[in-house]
Design an enzyme around this catalytic site. Sequence first.
Site, PDB file in Angstrom:
ATOM      1  N   THR A   1       0.876  -1.178   0.000  1.00  0.00           N
ATOM      2  CA  THR A   1       0.000   0.000   0.000  1.00  0.00           C
ATOM      3  C   THR A   1       0.911   1.224   0.000  1.00  0.00           C
ATOM      4  O   THR A   1       2.039   1.151   0.475  1.00  0.00           O
ATOM      5  CB  THR A   1      -0.903   0.021   1.246  1.00  0.00           C
ATOM      6  OG1 THR A   1      -0.070   0.017   2.402  1.00  0.00           O
ATOM      7  CG2 THR A   1      -1.825  -1.179   1.277  1.00  0.00           C
TER       8      THR A   1
ATOM      9  N   GLU B   1      -5.546  -3.288  -2.065  1.00  0.00           N
ATOM     10  CA  GLU B   1      -6.049  -4.478  -1.366  1.00  0.00           C
ATOM     11  C   GLU B   1      -7.144  -5.203  -2.153  1.00  0.00           C
ATOM     12  O   GLU B   1      -7.581  -6.271  -1.779  1.00  0.00           O
ATOM     13  CB  GLU B   1      -6.629  -4.068  -0.001  1.00  0.00           C
ATOM     14  CG  GLU B   1      -5.594  -3.655   1.032  1.00  0.00           C
ATOM     15  CD  GLU B   1      -5.266  -2.170   0.998  1.00  0.00           C
ATOM     16  OE1 GLU B   1      -5.406  -1.550  -0.073  1.00  0.00           O
ATOM     17  OE2 GLU B   1      -4.862  -1.642   2.045  1.00  0.00           O
TER      18      GLU B   1
ATOM     19  N   LYS C   1     -15.124  16.319  11.226  1.00  0.00           N
ATOM     20  CA  LYS C   1     -16.271  16.170  12.133  1.00  0.00           C
ATOM     21  C   LYS C   1     -16.583  17.528  12.747  1.00  0.00           C
ATOM     22  O   LYS C   1     -15.840  18.035  13.557  1.00  0.00           O
ATOM     23  CB  LYS C   1     -15.956  15.133  13.209  1.00  0.00           C
ATOM     24  CG  LYS C   1     -15.851  13.761  12.615  1.00  0.00           C
ATOM     25  CD  LYS C   1     -15.446  12.696  13.605  1.00  0.00           C
ATOM     26  CE  LYS C   1     -14.971  11.465  12.862  1.00  0.00           C
ATOM     27  NZ  LYS C   1     -13.516  11.447  12.627  1.00  0.00           N
TER      28      LYS C   1
ATOM     29  N   TRP D   1     -20.685  15.003   9.842  1.00  0.00           N
ATOM     30  CA  TRP D   1     -19.547  14.843   8.954  1.00  0.00           C
ATOM     31  C   TRP D   1     -19.596  15.814   7.784  1.00  0.00           C
ATOM     32  O   TRP D   1     -20.644  15.994   7.168  1.00  0.00           O
ATOM     33  CB  TRP D   1     -19.517  13.434   8.379  1.00  0.00           C
ATOM     34  CG  TRP D   1     -19.060  12.419   9.357  1.00  0.00           C
ATOM     35  CD1 TRP D   1     -18.588  12.646  10.614  1.00  0.00           C
ATOM     36  CD2 TRP D   1     -19.041  11.010   9.158  1.00  0.00           C
ATOM     37  NE1 TRP D   1     -18.271  11.461  11.211  1.00  0.00           N
ATOM     38  CE2 TRP D   1     -18.542  10.442  10.349  1.00  0.00           C
ATOM     39  CE3 TRP D   1     -19.386  10.170   8.105  1.00  0.00           C
ATOM     40  CZ2 TRP D   1     -18.372   9.073  10.517  1.00  0.00           C
ATOM     41  CZ3 TRP D   1     -19.219   8.815   8.256  1.00  0.00           C
ATOM     42  CH2 TRP D   1     -18.713   8.267   9.441  1.00  0.00           C
TER      43      TRP D   1
END
Length: 543
Positions: free
Chosen positions: A186, A331, A440, A445
Amino acid sequence: MLGLMQDRPLLISQIIDFAAASYPDVEIVSRSVEGPIHRYGYRDAARRSKQLAEALLGLGVKPGDRVGTIAWNGYRHFELYYGVSGIGAVLHTLNPRLTPDHVAYIANHAEDKVVFVDLNLLPIVEGVIDRLPLVKHVVVMTDRAHMPASSKVKNLLCYEELIAGQPGTLVWPEFDERTASSLCYTSGTTGNPKGVVYSHRSTVLHTWMMCSGAVLGLTPDNTVLPVVPMFHANAWGLVYAAPMSGSALVLPGPALDGASIYALMDAEKVDISAGVPTVWLALLNHCEQNGLKLAAMKRTLIGGSAIPRAMIERFWREHEVEVVHGWGMTEMSPLGTATRFNRGERALPDQQRHDIQAKQGRPVFGVEMKIVDDAGADLPKDGVASGDLLVRGPWIVNGYMKGEGKGAFTSDGWFHTGDVSKIEPDQSMVITDRSKDVIKSGGEWISSIDLENAAMGCPGVAEAAVIGVAHPKWDERPLLIVVRKPGADVSKEQVQEFLVGKIAKWWTPDDVQFIDAIPHGATGKILKTALRAHFKDYTLPTA
Ligand code: ADP
């Protein structure tokens, strides 16, 4: 009762054998690091992959051994894809844009035994070779005439010499399809890089899906140019998909600027491409500045970061190129969702089609998705609820190399993507944010992606990024960071005014800061960690 069908293993070597027999003269065209354009057909590519495999066996490479590559998109790298995996060894593609510390960490973690490196990337190996005790051979991917001398790396091998004289007649061995085929780390934008180990089975299944009509619909009539590097999740599978479907493959080498990509696309009549948004911005601007049109191009798969809607519109308006918006992860091999027009939707007016393309897409067959709340309970797929996105499927990671990152996996077989998203009743998926980037504010959100995309449409704005900044009352508030287009003098007030009506009012960034350049990570994504570090002492205006 079991089915009575043959249980033949799915192996990567079958793809290149098939291409050699079925499409022997369909070309792989590469811009070489040495300069000239190189071209040959799948038959020659297959023979040279076998010569390479024979040479690797001669160097003592055994099944399961990791073979590293530090290389651009080119024909020798293509041969490594098949030659290494074909003998049951594991192809480990390293990203040359990583820091030396990351390169050393990853090569050691993977325990690479042999490293293949492109001519102009040799300094990377020279810089870390002292820290790579396990590497037995370093092979420069060039011929004798171009071989460099190196005082730092002992006994440099030359690719062309290594394979010359090998018969190229090897019969690929057969083994369990679950055998590891390749390894990709990654990109480390969210912590230490972790190793994702693909298998032959997962790769072949993912390739079938990429070729299918629902995704790229590849045929022998197509010419595909992956701008996405072969070290970024296996060039999103295109290096396997093109030979499987008989499409010609055009590999751009190290020249990824707008002018070079345009020239290659034009000369080779490329009709399908793929890459991250940043490279396309450069290409679109190059075309605009020089009055050029992407004449042969039909579609491009864009992903890796959210695509600004303005880019989707420009591709269509200026070039009649359809953007396929893809979402995925290293992934996930990597593809999870892509734009797919359902029956009748292609006939919709442009703006409505662009609405569909601006979403991250619909899941491809083979990928299951769900969203959950903080307690892990399933949330409805109603397009309103937003939560942590989990996925499962036969080309999705089941565990990281050496057992790391266990927290990403649930006991009942789902993988936590780290993305926050909504899923609509028709399965369309919309990424709100990475869970680490979401802002936040007052318990609600704010999507940094939505804000960035909206701001990117503002005249005078070249690039935009949003981070959360601590706020005494609201916890966090959005700070918009903007790079102006050359010569533009767009102001904070103009940007805020532009956003009116395009986002919820309470999402309006509290401040706009202008900087010269936004930092990007090794796979072209905005480096929010670096931006947060840059603005760590910043406080929002109090008015
Ligand atoms: P890394 O996870 O190390 O950054 P990847 O290239 O695997 O490397 O990145 C996967 C992540 O990139 C996804 O989890 C998601 O956050 C982001 N991403 C990929 N495609 C898109 C997209 N179309 N829209 C928004 N985010 C995307």
